[in-house]
Design a protein around this motif. Structure first.
Motif, PDB file in Angstrom:
ATOM      1  N   MET A   1      43.996  51.447  30.772  1.00 18.37           N
ATOM      2  CA  MET A   1      44.244  50.662  31.723  1.00 18.37           C
ATOM      3  C   MET A   1      44.390  49.248  31.568  1.00 18.37           C
ATOM      4  O   MET A   1      43.371  48.867  30.847  1.00 18.37           O
ATOM      5  CB  MET A   1      43.693  50.863  33.302  1.00 18.37           C
ATOM      6  N   SER A   2      45.631  48.514  31.655  1.00 17.50           N
ATOM      7  CA  SER A   2      45.591  47.143  31.109  1.00 17.50           C
ATOM      8  C   SER A   2      44.877  46.194  32.054  1.00 17.50           C
ATOM      9  O   SER A   2      44.680  46.641  33.236  1.00 17.50           O
ATOM     10  CB  SER A   2      46.993  46.743  30.996  1.00 17.50           C
ATOM     11  N   GLU A   3      44.421  45.197  31.551  1.00 17.12           N
ATOM     12  CA  GLU A   3      43.576  44.161  32.132  1.00 17.12           C
ATOM     13  C   GLU A   3      44.448  42.980  32.979  1.00 17.12           C
ATOM     14  O   GLU A   3      45.356  42.527  32.169  1.00 17.12           O
ATOM     15  CB  GLU A   3      42.513  43.653  31.239  1.00 17.12           C
ATOM     16  N   PRO A   4      44.246  42.621  34.258  1.00 19.69           N
ATOM     17  CA  PRO A   4      45.063  42.020  34.832  1.00 19.69           C
ATOM     18  C   PRO A   4      44.778  40.424  34.543  1.00 19.69           C
ATOM     19  O   PRO A   4      43.429  40.249  34.429  1.00 19.69           O
ATOM     20  CB  PRO A   4      45.157  42.099  36.398  1.00 19.69           C
ATOM     21  N   ILE A   5      45.652  39.656  34.151  1.00 17.49           N
ATOM     22  CA  ILE A   5      45.422  38.308  33.765  1.00 17.49           C
ATOM     23  C   ILE A   5      46.500  37.419  34.446  1.00 17.49           C
ATOM     24  O   ILE A   5      47.379  37.774  34.924  1.00 17.49           O
ATOM     25  CB  ILE A   5      45.388  37.985  32.276  1.00 17.49           C
ATOM     26  N   ASP A   6      46.199  36.123  34.396  1.00 17.64           N
ATOM     27  CA  ASP A   6      47.123  35.140  35.084  1.00 17.64           C
ATOM     28  C   ASP A   6      48.537  34.867  34.199  1.00 17.64           C
ATOM     29  O   ASP A   6      49.452  34.846  34.620  1.00 17.64           O
ATOM     30  CB  ASP A   6      46.498  33.853  35.128  1.00 17.64           C
ATOM     31  N   LEU A   7      48.173  34.645  32.910  1.00 19.35           N
ATOM     32  CA  LEU A   7      49.209  34.324  31.947  1.00 19.35           C
ATOM     33  C   LEU A   7      49.334  34.782  30.461  1.00 19.35           C
ATOM     34  O   LEU A   7      48.113  34.825  30.045  1.00 19.35           O
ATOM     35  CB  LEU A   7      49.290  32.748  31.974  1.00 19.35           C
ATOM     36  N   ALA A  30      46.312  34.945  25.847  1.00 19.69           N
ATOM     37  CA  ALA A  30      46.040  35.349  26.961  1.00 19.69           C
ATOM     38  C   ALA A  30      45.117  34.303  27.711  1.00 19.69           C
ATOM     39  O   ALA A  30      44.386  33.887  27.304  1.00 19.69           O
ATOM     40  CB  ALA A  30      45.324  36.611  26.879  1.00 19.69           C
ATOM     41  N   ILE A  31      45.773  34.118  29.101  1.00 17.92           N
ATOM     42  CA  ILE A  31      44.913  33.067  29.897  1.00 17.92           C
ATOM     43  C   ILE A  31      44.719  33.608  31.268  1.00 17.92           C
ATOM     44  O   ILE A  31      45.439  34.034  31.840  1.00 17.92           O
ATOM     45  CB  ILE A  31      45.734  31.731  29.891  1.00 17.92           C
ATOM     46  N   ASP A  32      43.406  33.264  31.747  1.00 16.97           N
ATOM     47  CA  ASP A  32      42.872  33.651  32.831  1.00 16.97           C
ATOM     48  C   ASP A  32      42.128  32.549  33.512  1.00 16.97           C
ATOM     49  O   ASP A  32      41.221  32.219  32.986  1.00 16.97           O
ATOM     50  CB  ASP A  32      42.412  35.091  32.850  1.00 16.97           C
ATOM     51  N   GLY A  33      42.337  32.206  34.797  1.00 14.52           N
ATOM     52  CA  GLY A  33      41.371  31.351  35.254  1.00 14.52           C
ATOM     53  C   GLY A  33      41.328  29.887  34.856  1.00 14.52           C
ATOM     54  O   GLY A  33      40.269  29.174  34.786  1.00 14.52           O
ATOM     55  N   ARG A  48      47.118  45.511  26.092  1.00 18.68           N
ATOM     56  CA  ARG A  48      45.866  45.170  26.679  1.00 18.68           C
ATOM     57  C   ARG A  48      45.920  44.539  28.103  1.00 18.68           C
ATOM     58  O   ARG A  48      45.072  44.658  29.032  1.00 18.68           O
ATOM     59  CB  ARG A  48      44.999  44.344  25.603  1.00 18.68           C
ATOM     60  N   TYR A  49      46.932  43.749  28.138  1.00 18.41           N
ATOM     61  CA  TYR A  49      46.914  42.861  29.476  1.00 18.41           C
ATOM     62  C   TYR A  49      48.183  43.026  30.254  1.00 18.41           C
ATOM     63  O   TYR A  49      49.127  43.601  29.869  1.00 18.41           O
ATOM     64  CB  TYR A  49      46.810  41.360  28.936  1.00 18.41           C
ATOM     65  N   GLN A  50      47.998  43.021  31.640  1.00 15.77           N
ATOM     66  CA  GLN A  50      48.976  42.781  32.561  1.00 15.77           C
ATOM     67  C   GLN A  50      48.983  41.589  33.199  1.00 15.77           C
ATOM     68  O   GLN A  50      48.541  41.170  34.243  1.00 15.77           O
ATOM     69  CB  GLN A  50      48.607  44.116  33.565  1.00 15.77           C
ATOM     70  N   PRO A  51      49.806  40.626  32.648  1.00 14.26           N
ATOM     71  CA  PRO A  51      49.808  39.208  33.057  1.00 14.26           C
ATOM     72  C   PRO A  51      50.948  39.261  34.399  1.00 14.26           C
ATOM     73  O   PRO A  51      51.779  39.797  34.687  1.00 14.26           O
ATOM     74  CB  PRO A  51      50.635  38.426  31.997  1.00 14.26           C
ATOM     75  N   ALA A  52      50.092  38.338  35.337  1.00 15.22           N
ATOM     76  CA  ALA A  52      50.979  37.622  36.358  1.00 15.22           C
ATOM     77  C   ALA A  52      52.167  37.132  36.068  1.00 15.22           C
ATOM     78  O   ALA A  52      53.174  37.210  36.789  1.00 15.22           O
ATOM     79  CB  ALA A  52      50.177  36.862  37.454  1.00 15.22           C
ATOM     80  N   SER A  53      52.194  36.382  34.951  1.00 16.05           N
ATOM     81  CA  SER A  53      53.181  35.407  34.387  1.00 16.05           C
ATOM     82  C   SER A  53      53.385  35.506  33.005  1.00 16.05           C
ATOM     83  O   SER A  53      52.330  35.476  32.445  1.00 16.05           O
ATOM     84  CB  SER A  53      53.285  34.098  34.771  1.00 16.05           C
ATOM     85  N   THR A  54      54.605  35.817  32.409  1.00 21.43           N
ATOM     86  CA  THR A  54      54.713  35.701  31.128  1.00 21.43           C
ATOM     87  C   THR A  54      55.712  34.702  30.355  1.00 21.43           C
ATOM     88  O   THR A  54      56.845  34.510  31.309  1.00 21.43           O
ATOM     89  CB  THR A  54      55.243  37.270  30.284  1.00 21.43           C
TER      90      THR A  54
END
Length: 439
Positions: A1-7, A30-33, A48-54
């Motif tokens: 399952m991919s990890e949610p991140i901001d960007l 990959a950017i978060d917080g 790996r990641y599920q970004p809220a924004s790309t």
């Protein structure tokens, strides 16, 4: 399952600055917080990641946000007021009289806002500033969403801001207390220069800087006249005087440092001081060429500064990188001096190290704050591109900056600033001050 991140940012190239001398292709950030989580191959990042924004940047190189190690931001209002004069005539005949008539919190707030907008558009995310009314400067930097180290200026003669050194320091430290804990605003103590600050004041500044763990930011060895006058008054060069007073140390940032002999360089190296190299201002004021290659060979930290727009006349670290590299080569007749990656280092991690912020900013490294800049190299004027790092220093300019982030927050997108204050208001501010200063 991919990890949610901001960007997730997908550029064509990444020049992370650390590790040194490398350029990455087909990698993502990959950017978060507000922090950089990872720099990794693009395919792996998408798995790996599920970004809220790309943000896809197919023709851009991503670099750390630039660090302006020496500026007088509010002096943007004085841009072009006095040109083609040596330093002391420029100060005494034009700049200081203009400041005595117009200096105020509104002057500093408005000038700093204009400077912050200019810097962000040019990829500068951190500014080490030195000017009066530091509270007004801090408020302007915070409004623009820019990181800043605000100098608590000190000198012996009165200005509209304060009457003497004790008054400058008392007022400045009170401003620092008001801003304590702000995530993007910190402070230095900024004695103007050895020729405007007494021994007793330097002793007090040294004690305060040690007690409060603050940088000391001062002009140093900028002109031949400064050194000659110091020898006449104190019997020694300014650096030797500061060494005698115990002011030299790893928290000292000396702006300009143009006229240095072997003993000066040995002092800077032995005490682990830093230098803010301002090549364009030094050229425009006819001050000289700083011996940057000798400083670097002595393992002295060197960053790049714009100085104020009144003596440059722009706040543009792409210009400073280019001038620094070319002057280094021309001054010692060595085309290999200060290569592109080294110039970019000075504009990013070199400045961050001088400010003691290198654990937080200055390179695209996991765990650091996401202060980033994207530069478009896809246009006709930047093609073909064999080496993105070379293009950053020798080809591209601030007009090629398309995206800027501070703390992972977008400040410029597709070349358009995302500021709380728009261009129309900034132009109105500039027009008002033009009228006042011209009369």
């Amino acid at each position: 399952m991919s990890e949610p991140i901001d960007l997730l940012i997908n550029p064509r190239w990444i020049v992370p600055v650390s590790p040194a001398g490398i350029t990455l292709e087909n990698h993502a950030v990959a950017i978060d917080g507000g922090r950089i989580l990872a720099v990794l191959p693009t395919d792996e990042a998408h798995a790996r990641y599920q970004p809220a924004s790309t943000v896809d940047l197919p023709q851009q190189v991503l670099i750390p946000g630039l660090v302006n190690l020496h500026a007088h931001a509010a002096m943007n209002l004085l841009r072009g007021l006095a040109d083609d004069l040596p330093l002391m005539r420029w100060l005494q005949e034009v700049i200081w009289p203009a400041e005595s008539r117009h200096l105020s919190p509104v002057f500093v707030r408005d000038g700093t806002l204009l400077a912050a907008a200019e810097m962000l558009r040019g990829g500068i995310t951190t500014c080490n500033d030195m000017y009066f009314y530091p509270g007004a400067a801090a408020a302007a930097f915070a409004e623009a969403g820019m990181r800043a180290v605000v100098g608590l200026v000190a000198l012996e003669f009165p200005t509209p801001w304060a009457s003497d050194t004790d008054d400058y320091l008392r007022k400045g430290l009170a401003i620092r207390d008001e801003w304590r804990g702000h995530p993007g605003i910190s402070f230095s103590i900024a004695p103007h220069a050895p020729y405007t600050v007494s021994d007793n004041s330097f002793l007090r500044i040294r004690a305060l800087a040690d007690e409060l763990d603050l940088p000391i930011h001062t002009h140093l060895h900028e002109t031949v006249t400064e050194i000659r006058d110091s020898i006449a008054e104190y019997g020694m060069r300014p650096l030797a005087r500061l060494a005698r007073l115990g002011v030299l140390g790893e928290n000292l940032i000396g702006a300009h440092a143009v006229h240095l002999d072997d003993a000066d360089i040995e002092l800077l190296s032995r005490h682990a001081c830093s230098v803010a190299h301002c090549p364009t201002s030094n050229m425009k004021l006819g001050s000289g060429i700083a011996p940057v290659t000798r400083l670097l060979c002595a393992d002295i930290r060197v960053g790049l500064g714009s100085d104020g727009a009144a003596s440059n006349n722009r706040i543009d670290l792409f210009q400073e990188m280019r001038h620094a590299a070319l002057l280094a080569k021309a001054s010692i007749l060595d085309a290999s001096a200060l290569p592109a990656h080294a110039a970019l280092y000075m504009a990013t991690l070199g400045g961050a190290r001088a400010l003691g912020l290198d654990a937080r900013i200055g390179s695209i490294s996991p765990g650091k704050l996401a202060d980033l800049c994207a530069v478009d190299l896809g246009g006709m004027l930047t093609q073909p591109c064999f080496d993105p790092a070379s293009h950053l220093v020798y080809v591209a300019g601030r007009e090629h900056v398309t995206h800027v982030w501070v703390n992972g927050e977008s400040r410029v997108a597709k070349g358009v600033p995302l500021l709380q204050i728009n261009d129309i208001e900034l132009l109105r501010i500039a027009s008002v001050w033009h009228t006042r200063l011209a009369n």
